[in-house]
Scaffold this motif. Structure first.
Motif, mmCIF file in Angstrom:
data_model
loop_
_atom_site.group_PDB
_atom_site.id
_atom_site.type_symbol
_atom_site.label_atom_id
_atom_site.label_comp_id
_atom_site.label_asym_id
_atom_site.label_seq_id
_atom_site.Cartn_x
_atom_site.Cartn_y
_atom_site.Cartn_z
ATOM 1 N N CYS A 21 1.814 26.157 2.155
ATOM 2 C CA CYS A 21 2.869 26.467 3.032
ATOM 3 C C CYS A 21 2.414 25.994 4.301
ATOM 4 O O CYS A 21 1.441 25.646 4.871
ATOM 5 N N THR A 22 3.694 25.920 5.346
ATOM 6 C CA THR A 22 3.357 25.738 6.682
ATOM 7 C C THR A 22 3.198 26.589 7.721
ATOM 8 O O THR A 22 3.358 27.817 7.119
ATOM 9 N N LYS A 23 2.901 26.302 8.894
ATOM 10 C CA LYS A 23 2.554 27.505 9.789
ATOM 11 C C LYS A 23 3.667 28.197 10.153
ATOM 12 O O LYS A 23 3.846 29.332 10.510
ATOM 13 N N ASP A 24 4.946 27.436 10.158
ATOM 14 C CA ASP A 24 6.337 28.037 10.332
ATOM 15 C C ASP A 24 6.617 29.025 9.396
ATOM 16 O O ASP A 24 7.072 30.349 9.637
ATOM 17 N N ASP A 25 6.389 28.914 8.133
ATOM 18 C CA ASP A 25 6.311 29.770 6.996
ATOM 19 C C ASP A 25 5.482 30.960 7.125
ATOM 20 O O ASP A 25 6.007 32.308 6.885
ATOM 21 N N GLY A 83 5.832 36.702 8.561
ATOM 22 C CA GLY A 83 5.869 37.576 9.899
ATOM 23 C C GLY A 83 4.373 37.848 10.308
ATOM 24 O O GLY A 83 4.109 38.642 11.168
ATOM 25 N N LEU A 84 3.668 36.636 10.397
ATOM 26 C CA LEU A 84 2.115 36.865 10.679
ATOM 27 C C LEU A 84 2.079 36.406 11.991
ATOM 28 O O LEU A 84 2.731 35.196 12.705
ATOM 29 N N PRO A 85 1.302 37.116 12.864
ATOM 30 C CA PRO A 85 1.181 36.659 14.398
ATOM 31 C C PRO A 85 0.688 35.128 14.229
ATOM 32 O O PRO A 85 -0.049 34.778 13.514
ATOM 33 N N ILE A 86 0.805 34.546 15.376
ATOM 34 C CA ILE A 86 0.531 33.036 15.500
ATOM 35 C C ILE A 86 -0.853 32.766 15.472
ATOM 36 O O ILE A 86 -1.315 31.948 14.911
ATOM 37 N N VAL A 87 -1.659 33.758 15.966
ATOM 38 C CA VAL A 87 -3.340 33.744 15.843
ATOM 39 C C VAL A 87 -3.706 33.437 14.387
ATOM 40 O O VAL A 87 -4.697 32.829 14.186
ATOM 41 N N TYR A 88 -3.187 34.481 13.634
ATOM 42 C CA TYR A 88 -3.891 34.345 12.179
ATOM 43 C C TYR A 88 -3.006 33.100 11.519
ATOM 44 O O TYR A 88 -3.615 32.404 10.783
ATOM 45 N N ALA A 89 -1.884 32.744 11.772
ATOM 46 C CA ALA A 89 -1.195 31.547 11.125
ATOM 47 C C ALA A 89 -1.989 30.296 11.549
ATOM 48 O O ALA A 89 -2.295 29.430 10.729
ATOM 49 N N ASN A 90 -2.624 30.158 13.152
ATOM 50 C CA ASN A 90 -3.308 29.153 13.380
ATOM 51 C C ASN A 90 -4.557 29.047 12.467
ATOM 52 O O ASN A 90 -4.888 27.983 12.064
ATOM 53 N N LEU A 96 -7.933 26.453 8.276
ATOM 54 C CA LEU A 96 -8.397 26.589 7.004
ATOM 55 C C LEU A 96 -7.950 25.478 5.928
ATOM 56 O O LEU A 96 -8.456 24.811 5.296
ATOM 57 N N GLN A 97 -6.441 25.468 5.948
ATOM 58 C CA GLN A 97 -5.922 24.483 5.095
ATOM 59 C C GLN A 97 -6.243 23.399 5.310
ATOM 60 O O GLN A 97 -6.657 22.411 4.161
ATOM 61 N N ASN A 98 -6.436 22.988 6.460
ATOM 62 C CA ASN A 98 -6.712 21.625 6.729
ATOM 63 C C ASN A 98 -8.025 21.195 6.549
ATOM 64 O O ASN A 98 -8.358 19.818 6.358
ATOM 65 N N ALA A 134 -5.025 37.681 -2.401
ATOM 66 C CA ALA A 134 -4.376 38.051 -1.221
ATOM 67 C C ALA A 134 -5.366 38.494 -0.240
ATOM 68 O O ALA A 134 -5.414 38.648 1.105
ATOM 69 N N GLU A 135 -6.337 39.425 -0.802
ATOM 70 C CA GLU A 135 -7.180 40.082 0.171
ATOM 71 C C GLU A 135 -8.198 38.713 0.844
ATOM 72 O O GLU A 135 -8.906 39.310 1.977
ATOM 73 N N GLU A 136 -8.193 37.678 0.305
ATOM 74 C CA GLU A 136 -9.083 36.716 1.243
ATOM 75 C C GLU A 136 -8.343 36.501 2.671
ATOM 76 O O GLU A 136 -9.015 36.003 3.583
ATOM 77 N N LEU A 137 -7.027 36.665 2.753
ATOM 78 C CA LEU A 137 -6.300 36.612 4.009
ATOM 79 C C LEU A 137 -6.883 37.639 5.074
ATOM 80 O O LEU A 137 -6.828 37.190 6.333
ATOM 81 N N SER A 138 -7.525 38.841 4.663
ATOM 82 C CA SER A 138 -7.859 39.748 5.636
ATOM 83 C C SER A 138 -9.520 39.341 5.657
ATOM 84 O O SER A 138 -10.046 39.061 6.806
#
Length: 234
Positions: free
Chosen positions: A112-116, A122-129, A134-136, A144-148
């Motif tokens: 997915c993209t940062k916009d997604d 609904g993620l705050p931009i700091v987490y999206a960044n 990490l994707q890059n 899912a728990e890896e997001l935390s």
């Protein structure tokens, strides 16, 4: 929640304009402009030029006309997601997330993209960044728990969006990511990379006994080591 579902079930006017013979492709151009997706503009222009080129042939003209209509309807859902007012499609509960996922499909965290991440999840931009970074770098999320654990997203938010997300697997992409070194390096090499020797020994011993680690979370689960103790090598 009703407003969310209503938004995704509507049919924008441009979709109906795609029914216009000859120039319906311009409706797809408009959708591309509004959603900032350049490829759609190209497709719309292509349909328009093709329609004009075969205008003397009823059969070919019919094929182009049907193709542009089918394309318009296939793009509708993505258009609505891309153009939804900020925050409208962010689920308030896990139940809402499941209903939205059934209607519009799941978001692949690895593709997915940062916009997604911001607009849809609904993620705050700091987490999206952080996730985008990490994707890059080639990191492959698998749970899912890896997001935390990895990106620091609050666990409460992860639980809420869990029904909306999925995780694709790309072996070639994962193979080049640095955490895989935990499956290769010796105790001495891990220590030289900055790990505490006790941590390095535990990682290598567990690997030798039970085999290679499948993910960063797998390392944490099997060794019991906090992620901070080997974060810098991941």
């Amino acid at each position: 929640m009703f407003q969310d579902l209503h938004w995704l079930r509507q049919t924008p006017n441009w979709v109906w304009y795609s029914f216009v013979p000859g120039f319906g492709g311009l409706a797809i151009c408009y959708a591309g402009h509004q959603s900032n997706i350049r490829s759609w503009i190209g497709w719309g222009a292509g349909f328009t030029l093709a329609a004009l080129a075969v205008s003397s042939s009823a059969n070919f003209g019919l094929i182009v006309w049907i193709a542009q209509i089918v394309t318009a309807f296939s793009l509708k859902k993505r258009y609505l997601i891309k153009t939804a007012p900020r925050g409208l499609l962010v689920p308030a509960t896990a139940t809402n997330a499941e209903e939205l996922a059934n209607l519009r499909g799941k978001i692949d965290i690895n593709e997915c993209t940062k916009d997604d991440l911001v607009r849809v999840l609904g993620l705050p931009i700091v987490y999206a960044n952080d996730i985008e970074s990490l994707q890059n770098e080639g990191y492959i999320f698998t749970y899912a728990e890896e997001l935390s654990e990895i990106a620091g997203v609050p666990a409460s938010h992860v639980r809420r969006i869990a029904p909306m997300i999925c995780f694709s697997y790309n072996y070639q992409k994962e193979a080049s990511f640095t955490w895989k070194r935990l499956n290769i390096l010796s105790v001495e090499e891990l220590t030289a990379s900055g790990l505490d020797r006790v941590v390095a020994e535990k990682i290598v011993t567990e690997r030798q006994i039970k085999g290679e680690y499948k993910s960063v979370i797998d390392v944490k689960r099997r060794t019991g080591l906090p992620f901070d103790s080997y974060r810098h090598i991941c």
